[in-house]
Design an enzyme around this catalytic site. Structure first.
Site, PDB file in Angstrom:
ATOM      1  N   HIS A  63      76.503  30.698  16.822  1.00  0.00           N
ATOM      2  CA  HIS A  63      75.783  31.440  17.862  1.00  0.00           C
ATOM      3  C   HIS A  63      74.932  32.522  17.213  1.00  0.00           C
ATOM      4  CE1 HIS A  63      74.988  33.544  21.600  1.00  0.00           C
ATOM      5  NE2 HIS A  63      75.335  34.665  20.983  1.00  0.00           N
ATOM      6  N   GLU A  89      47.820   6.266 -11.029  1.00  0.00           N
ATOM      7  CA  GLU A  89      47.305   7.074  -9.920  1.00  0.00           C
ATOM      8  C   GLU A  89      45.798   7.184 -10.042  1.00  0.00           C
ATOM      9  OE1 GLU A  89      48.513   8.611  -6.958  1.00  0.00           O
ATOM     10  OE2 GLU A  89      46.328   8.753  -6.875  1.00  0.00           O
ATOM     11  N   GLY A 122      50.722  13.160  -6.323  1.00  0.00           N
ATOM     12  CA  GLY A 122      51.482  13.598  -5.141  1.00  0.00           C
ATOM     13  C   GLY A 122      51.027  12.930  -3.861  1.00  0.00           C
ATOM     14  N   GLY A 123      49.831  12.291  -3.882  1.00  0.00           N
ATOM     15  CA  GLY A 123      49.387  11.499  -2.744  1.00  0.00           C
ATOM     16  C   GLY A 123      49.026  12.308  -1.510  1.00  0.00           C
ATOM     17  N   THR A 124      49.099  11.645  -0.362  1.00  0.00           N
ATOM     18  CA  THR A 124      48.630  12.202   0.911  1.00  0.00           C
ATOM     19  C   THR A 124      49.396  13.460   1.305  1.00  0.00           C
ATOM     20  OG1 THR A 124      48.144   9.935   1.608  1.00  0.00           O
ATOM     21  CG2 THR A 124      48.226  11.614   3.335  1.00  0.00           C
ATOM     22  N   CYS A 125      50.713  13.381   1.300  1.00  0.00           N
ATOM     23  CA  CYS A 125      51.541  14.472   1.818  1.00  0.00           C
ATOM     24  C   CYS A 125      51.205  15.785   1.123  1.00  0.00           C
ATOM     25  CB  CYS A 125      53.016  14.136   1.634  1.00  0.00           C
ATOM     26  SG  CYS A 125      54.113  15.460   2.138  1.00  0.00           S
TER      27      CYS A 125
HETATM   28  C1  LIG Z   1      47.204  15.183   8.321  1.00  0.00           C
HETATM   29  C2  LIG Z   1      48.524  14.546   8.004  1.00  0.00           C
HETATM   30  C3  LIG Z   1      49.686  15.243   8.248  1.00  0.00           C
HETATM   31  C4  LIG Z   1      50.911  14.671   7.955  1.00  0.00           C
HETATM   32  N1  LIG Z   1      52.042  15.379   8.222  1.00  0.00           N
HETATM   33  C5  LIG Z   1      53.241  14.838   7.965  1.00  0.00           C
HETATM   34  C6  LIG Z   1      54.434  15.567   8.192  1.00  0.00           C
HETATM   35  O1  LIG Z   1      54.403  16.715   8.614  1.00  0.00           O
HETATM   36  N2  LIG Z   1      55.614  14.979   7.909  1.00  0.00           N
HETATM   37  C7  LIG Z   1      55.681  13.708   7.424  1.00  0.00           C
HETATM   38  O2  LIG Z   1      56.790  13.226   7.180  1.00  0.00           O
HETATM   39  N3  LIG Z   1      54.572  12.981   7.195  1.00  0.00           N
HETATM   40  C8  LIG Z   1      53.354  13.521   7.441  1.00  0.00           C
HETATM   41  N4  LIG Z   1      52.228  12.791   7.169  1.00  0.00           N
HETATM   42  C9  LIG Z   1      52.363  11.425   6.618  1.00  0.00           C
HETATM   43  C10 LIG Z   1      52.630  11.486   5.112  1.00  0.00           C
HETATM   44  O3  LIG Z   1      51.621  12.214   4.474  1.00  0.00           O
HETATM   45  C11 LIG Z   1      52.760  10.102   4.487  1.00  0.00           C
HETATM   46  O4  LIG Z   1      53.604   9.330   5.276  1.00  0.00           O
HETATM   47  C12 LIG Z   1      53.335  10.262   3.084  1.00  0.00           C
HETATM   48  O5  LIG Z   1      52.380  10.861   2.256  1.00  0.00           O
HETATM   49  C13 LIG Z   1      53.847   8.977   2.468  1.00  0.00           C
HETATM   50  O6  LIG Z   1      52.843   8.300   1.851  1.00  0.00           O
HETATM   51  P1  LIG Z   1      53.082   7.209   0.729  1.00  0.00           P
HETATM   52  O7  LIG Z   1      54.202   7.577  -0.172  1.00  0.00           O
HETATM   53  O8  LIG Z   1      53.137   5.916   1.400  1.00  0.00           O
HETATM   54  O9  LIG Z   1      51.713   7.260  -0.084  1.00  0.00           O
HETATM   55  P2  LIG Z   1      50.650   8.395  -0.276  1.00  0.00           P
HETATM   56  O10 LIG Z   1      51.256   9.741  -0.247  1.00  0.00           O
HETATM   57  O11 LIG Z   1      49.513   8.128   0.625  1.00  0.00           O
HETATM   58  O12 LIG Z   1      50.203   8.130  -1.789  1.00  0.00           O
HETATM   59  C14 LIG Z   1      49.541   6.969  -2.177  1.00  0.00           C
HETATM   60  C15 LIG Z   1      48.893   7.226  -3.535  1.00  0.00           C
HETATM   61  O13 LIG Z   1      48.426   5.990  -4.063  1.00  0.00           O
HETATM   62  C16 LIG Z   1      47.189   6.214  -4.701  1.00  0.00           C
HETATM   63  N5  LIG Z   1      46.479   4.930  -4.716  1.00  0.00           N
HETATM   64  C17 LIG Z   1      46.043   4.195  -3.667  1.00  0.00           C
HETATM   65  N6  LIG Z   1      45.512   3.033  -4.081  1.00  0.00           N
HETATM   66  C18 LIG Z   1      45.601   3.032  -5.435  1.00  0.00           C
HETATM   67  C19 LIG Z   1      45.221   2.102  -6.447  1.00  0.00           C
HETATM   68  N7  LIG Z   1      44.665   0.927  -6.145  1.00  0.00           N
HETATM   69  N8  LIG Z   1      45.458   2.431  -7.744  1.00  0.00           N
HETATM   70  C20 LIG Z   1      46.047   3.611  -8.080  1.00  0.00           C
HETATM   71  N9  LIG Z   1      46.435   4.524  -7.156  1.00  0.00           N
HETATM   72  C21 LIG Z   1      46.229   4.234  -5.850  1.00  0.00           C
HETATM   73  C22 LIG Z   1      46.515   7.265  -3.838  1.00  0.00           C
HETATM   74  O14 LIG Z   1      45.531   7.971  -4.580  1.00  0.00           O
HETATM   75  C23 LIG Z   1      47.705   8.152  -3.455  1.00  0.00           C
HETATM   76  O15 LIG Z   1      47.857   9.210  -4.379  1.00  0.00           O
HETATM   77  C24 LIG Z   1      50.976  13.350   7.415  1.00  0.00           C
HETATM   78  C25 LIG Z   1      49.799  12.650   7.157  1.00  0.00           C
HETATM   79  C26 LIG Z   1      48.582  13.232   7.441  1.00  0.00           C
HETATM   80  C27 LIG Z   1      47.330  12.458   7.157  1.00  0.00           C
END
Ligand SMILES: Cc1cc2nc3c(=O)[nH]c(=O)nc-3n(C[C@H](O)[C@H](O)[C@H](O)COP(=O)(O)OP(=O)(O)OC[C@H]3O[C@@H](n4cnc5c(N)ncnc54)[C@H](O)[C@@H]3O)c2cc1C
Length: 466
Positions: free
Chosen positions: A448, A34, A39-42
């Site tokens: 209900h 990582e 935990g990434g984007t979500c």
């Molecule tokens: C504002 C916003 C609101 C959202 N709301 C919702 C919602 O309500 N419900 C829903 O289902 N979805 C929602 N989403 C979408 C959701 O966040 C993503 O679909 C979800 O996080 C799945 O992402 P993922 O598992 O593909 O990767 P991500 O969660 O994006 O994680 C990818 C990880 O890989 C890491 N990484 C990237 N490149 C490298 C590398 N070269 N080396 C090491 N690490 C790396 C990054 O740092 C990141 O931690 C939302 C998105 C946004 C932007």
């Protein structure tokens, strides 16, 4: 010599983290890499922070409208964004720390912090923030879960102004006076309603003629109407072409347009103009892994890339852009690679929600898709004003819609714009997943007074689509 692992997961998104833990549990010597926040984007800049803001925004909205339910709230309702952010930071901090602890404590899992890059199909370099390579590892099985990032359009003057994406907007501690949002997607609309309810003036700039272009026009209009009634201003058919700093107000932005449209001033400018995959800096060419023209990694039904022993899960494979699709990808890969199954993403029924309030939730085909498909189908709609629960709450905006195949009686798709639509949609999701025909749902006894209770009544109204 690179350190060898049985399996490597790149990225700790919604699919990557549980997959690393499952791989380790299966006895595989596993590495997980990582580069950013666990935990990434979500967890950090997506679902969790925005939905905690949706909750704060709803609290403000309910307080402002409490008198309609006979409840007196004295004084004006105002929002302390620093406190809203602090609450959000506590919530996401717990999740982020939880993911990190989970991974570090998992059997057979080694955590690497840094940026992963392929040097060949089964070898990766890991580098720190200064770009220096800290580790080299190889693996028989590699799972890419690197997610996406916000796209910022290349506008003239952008380098001279302050602007925001979903990530840094969530760092603000003072309310924007005037938030201008470029984009008409679900992320744009969620932020628009949140900040309007917080008390900002909000203007949404939409390139086309309507919001939510993936949805049926009647649902898009239903959502727009709610936001417009709350004071969100929409401008359709406009596209910013240049931006420049405001001549008198530090940090404010002047937005110019190609069209014959007067320039607009914003205290804050947010781009919600799509997402691009984190694949450009992954060394995919060195591994011989193909990408499509959007940079997404094409996969087959089992989420295998063009290179044997390498899978792509989550947003980066272009087969879904939601937390639940990424998690489902994990489950598919785990079933196949670890448990010897043959699950496929091809049979997945797409479902999601737009978390405006009330939410818009959807499963399967839209009405437009059913019409395009050309099959004989039945359709029913029902306004939320017929739902007792909605009337009791005083929140009757929206409607429900369902389409079924005229011959097989299978449900083709459904959507609900209305209170608790994000929960009630699961009655359709589960029926469709079970492969049951619609009368099964029609004759179910629901509790209900709920929104789901009206689903059988909705089905009673099915008529031939013309
Ligand atoms: C504002 C916003 C609101 C959202 N709301 C919702 C919602 O309500 N419900 C829903 O289902 N979805 C929602 N989403 C979408 C959701 O966040 C993503 O679909 C979800 O996080 C799945 O992402 P993922 O598992 O593909 O990767 P991500 O969660 O994006 O994680 C990818 C990880 O890989 C890491 N990484 C990237 N490149 C490298 C590398 N070269 N080396 C090491 N690490 C790396 C990054 O740092 C990141 O931690 C939302 C998105 C946004 C932007």
């Amino acid at each position: 010599m690179p350190q060898h692992f049985d399996a490597v997961v790149i990225g700790t998104g919604q699919g990557g983290s549980p997959l690393a833990v499952r791989l380790g549990k299966s006895g595989r010597k596993t590495a997980v890499i990582e580069r950013g926040a666990f935990g990434g984007t979500c967890v950090n800049v997506g679902c969790t922070p925005t939905k905690s803001y949706v909750a704060s925004a709803r609290a403000a909205h309910v307080a402002r409208h409490a008198a309609e339910l006979g409840v007196q709230v004295s004084g004006t309702v105002s929002v302390d964004l620093a406190a809203v952010k602090a609450r959000k930071d506590r919530i996401i901090g717990q999740s982020r720390d939880g993911v990190e602890k989970w991974l570090r404590g998992a059997d057979n899992v080694t955590v690497f912090k840094g940026h992963a890059r392929f040097t060949d199909a089964h070898t990766l370099s890991i580098s720190g923030p200064d770009g220096a390579v800290t580790d080299e590892i190889s693996a028989d099985e590699i799972f890419i879960n690197t997610g996406t990032r916000a796209v910022v359009p290349p506008l003239e003057g952008l380098e001279r102004v302050r602007y925001y994406t979903n990530s840094n907007l969530l760092e603000l501690t003072e309310l924007p006076a005037h938030l201008v949002i470029v984009g008409g997607s679900y992320i744009a609309l969620e932020f628009a309603q949140i900040f309007r309810r917080f008390g900002s003036q909000v203007t949404v700039l939409v390139r086309g003629e309507r919001v939510l272009t993936r949805e049926d026009a009647d649902f898009a209009e239903s959502v727009r109407k709610v936001l417009a009634r709350e004071g969100v201003e929409f401008r359709f058919g406009v596209q910013p072409s240049r931006v420049e700093p405001h001549p008198h107000h530090e940090n404010d932005v002047c937005i110019g347009f190609e069209q014959n449209v007067p320039a607009l001033e914003a205290s804050h400018l947010l781009f919600a103009t799509g997402r691009e995959p984190n694949t450009d800096d992954l060394g995919l060419a060195a591994a011989g892994i193909a990408v499509d023209r959007h940079g997404m990694i094409p996969v087959d039904g089992q989420l295998r890339t063009s290179v044997p022993g390498v899978w792509a899960i989550g947003d980066v494979n272009g087969r879904g852009a939601f937390t639940h699709t990424s998690y489902d990808d994990f489950q598919i890969v785990a079933a196949n690679v670890i448990d010897g199954g043959s699950r496929s993403v091809d049979t997945r029924i797409m479902a999601y929600a737009v978390f405006v309030d009330p939410p818009l939730a959807r499963v399967g085909m839209s009405e437009a898709e059913v019409r395009k498909d050309g099959r004989a189908a039945l359709m029913a709609t029902m306004p939320m004003s017929r739902v007792g629960r909605a009337r009791e709450r005083g929140e009757t905006d929206g409607f429900m819609k369902v389409m079924v195949d005229a011959q097989s009686r299978q449900i083709l798709g459904a959507a609900i714009h209305g209170i608790e639509g994000d929960e009630a949609i699961h009655t359709f999701i589960d029926t469709m997943t079970a492969g049951a025909a619609y009368p099964t749902l029609q004759f179910a006894m629901h509790v209900h007074p709920t929104v789901s209770e009206l689903v059988p009544t909705l089905l009673d109204g099915l008529k031939k689509m013309v």
